[in-house]
Design an enzyme around this catalytic site. Structure first.
Site, PDB file in Angstrom:
ATOM      1  N   TYR A   1      -8.118 -31.195  71.413  1.00 31.47           N
ATOM      2  CA  TYR A   1      -7.097 -32.527  71.619  1.00 31.47           C
ATOM      3  C   TYR A   1      -7.542 -34.330  70.606  1.00 31.47           C
ATOM      4  O   TYR A   1      -8.611 -34.098  69.951  1.00 31.47           O
ATOM      5  CB  TYR A   1      -7.855 -32.831  73.120  1.00 31.47           C
ATOM      6  N   CYS A   2      -7.147 -35.511  71.021  1.00 36.12           N
ATOM      7  CA  CYS A   2      -7.141 -36.111  70.591  1.00 36.12           C
ATOM      8  C   CYS A   2      -6.284 -37.308  71.527  1.00 36.12           C
ATOM      9  O   CYS A   2      -7.125 -36.834  73.038  1.00 36.12           O
ATOM     10  CB  CYS A   2      -5.628 -36.325  69.210  1.00 36.12           C
ATOM     11  N   ALA A   3      -6.201 -38.574  71.428  1.00 39.75           N
ATOM     12  CA  ALA A   3      -5.963 -39.727  72.107  1.00 39.75           C
ATOM     13  C   ALA A   3      -4.251 -39.171  72.862  1.00 39.75           C
ATOM     14  O   ALA A   3      -4.730 -39.414  74.126  1.00 39.75           O
ATOM     15  CB  ALA A   3      -5.427 -41.119  71.603  1.00 39.75           C
TER      16      ALA A   3
ATOM     17  N   LEU B   1      -6.439 -37.313  75.646  1.00 36.16           N
ATOM     18  CA  LEU B   1      -7.544 -37.375  76.196  1.00 36.16           C
ATOM     19  C   LEU B   1      -6.795 -37.992  77.170  1.00 36.16           C
ATOM     20  O   LEU B   1      -7.325 -38.791  78.628  1.00 36.16           O
ATOM     21  CB  LEU B   1      -8.514 -38.330  75.239  1.00 36.16           C
TER      22      LEU B   1
END
Length: 141
Positions: free
Chosen positions: A99-101, A128
């Protein structure tokens, strides 16, 4: 129905714009599924975490990682991604949640992991932000 037809007749540009937006949204989903494999929703990610104990990779910057991340997540910033893969390289059969932002960088990282031979790699749809939007916990430890 008559009012709808009258509105359509008076504003064809709006309906063309609506059609273009819908087509682009569909194309984006299809492209993501073709290039990034299956992207997990937040609820699917929770199930994966609870049932299969995946490797969890956060590809955001170290500063963002320190502000809050998923429990048991490892930070592997996309800019130095290959340097952080050493400890997990031996677990290529284990599922990986990335995952990332927002989710777009996670798809890029997932593609790289698949090319390196990882069998199951799942980017988190919405990143996120989606996780936090579902009121799920993060940690700073």
């Amino acid at each position: 129905m008559q009012q709808f037809l009258e509105f359509f007749g008076n504003h064809p540009g709006l309906f063309i714009a609506l059609g273009v937006v819908v087509a682009l949204l569909i194309a984006n989903e299809v492209h993501g599924n073709l290039t990034g494999g299956k992207r997990l929703t937040v609820s699917e990610a929770v199930r994966l975490i609870n049932d299969r104990d995946p490797i969890i990779l956060d590809v955001r910057t170290p500063a963002d990682f320190k502000k809050g991340h998923l429990l048991r997540a490892r930070n592997a910033p996309l800019t130095k991604f290959d340097e952080h893969l050493g400890p997990i390289a031996k677990d290529k059969d284990k599922p990986v949640l990335v995952y990332c932002a927002l989710g777009s960088n996670a798809v890029t990282a997932a593609e790289r992991l698949r090319k390196l031979g990882f069998a199951e790699v799942y980017p988190l749809r919405g990143g996120l932000n989606a996780w936090l939007g579902a009121n799920l916990p993060v940690t700073t430890k």
